[in-house]
Scaffold this motif. Structure first.
Motif: not given
Length: 258
Positions: A43-44, A47-49, A52, A77, A80
């Motif tokens: 999910y991380i 959704t976030s990594v 971007r 991650d 990032q």
């Protein structure tokens, strides 16, 4: 409606296939995550990594995934995180010890200003050259001064000239764990007051809290005591503030204060 034996078996098989697929996926992209839930880590990433992640870093990550030593790479991650950290401290003059194919190096280079510099050291140029075409295509190769060979002799040469003391804004170490203490003894003079050193793998597969007789892979067991020694030394070092984070395989951020 009643479920037939065939349908039940099919459902069970699909569930097992899905679980197996998730496990394989996690082994590919999240092998350094210390999170207990594979789904949460995914999910991380999703959704976030990944949304971007610069295209060049994605390309290098995918190339590295095919390398037989891909467990050595910085996780997406963490890449990032490093990229943002470098921007937050406005780093310009940096150093990286342990490069591998250059994923964390690229994360750093992309974060630095156009005239930013990275002194990058690794014992294996061949691995670095695997990622170099991607780094060149990203337009940041001019920021990198790559040195092949052990880092300690290079550090000794740099430290010997006092003009270099306190000139580095950011230093990232992801190399031979048995030399982390030796690196720290030298790097603390080179990083400026207010500058940051990041030591990677400081939770070392979670082995730092495992009993000494717990089953471990040979390389994990071999380096475990060195990591424990480093963690104890950093916690007691009055020249730095520290923050240990469970990102990737654990990273300890050290800010020099004196």
């Amino acid at each position: 409606m009643a479920t037939t034996t065939t349908e039940a078996n099919k459902t069970s098989t699909n569930g097992e296939d899905q679980k197996q697929s998730q496990n394989l996926r996690h082994q590919e992209v999240g092998h350094k995550s210390l999170l207990q839930s594979d789904d949460l880590y995914q999910y991380i990433l999703e959704t976030s990594v990944y949304p971007r992640e610069p295209e060049s870093m994605k390309e290098l990550r995918e190339v590295t995934a095919k390398h037989p030593w891909n467990i050595m790479t910085t996780s997406a991650d963490e890449g990032q995180f490093l990229n943002m950290l470098i921007k937050l401290v406005n780093a310009k003059n940096t150093m990286e010890i342990g490069v591998y194919t250059g994923y964390s190096l690229l994360a750093t280079a992309l974060a630095l200003p156009e005239d930013g510099k990275i002194l990058a050291m690794d014992v294996n140029r061949e691995n670095y050259e695997l990622g170099l075409p991607i780094i060149e295509k990203a337009g940041v190769a001019h920021k990198i001064d790559f040195r092949e060979g052990p880092a300690l002799p290079v550090l000794d040469e740099i430290v010997a000239d006092e003009k270099n003391h306190g000139t580095y804004d950011f230093i990232f170490v992801d190399a031979d764990k048995d030399n982390y203490i030796n690196y720290h003894k030298r790097l603390i003079d080179l990083v400026k007051v207010g500058g940051v050193i990041g030591y990677d793998n400081t939770l070392w597969n979670g082995s730092v809290v495992a009993p000494a007789d717990a089953p471990m892979r040979k390389y994990v067991r071999y380096y475990r005591d060195f990591v424990l020694e480093l963690n104890k030394a950093l916690a007691a070092d009055p020249r730095i503030e520290i923050c240990m984070l469970p990102v990737g395989d654990g990273i300890t951020i050290c800010r020099r204060i004196s």
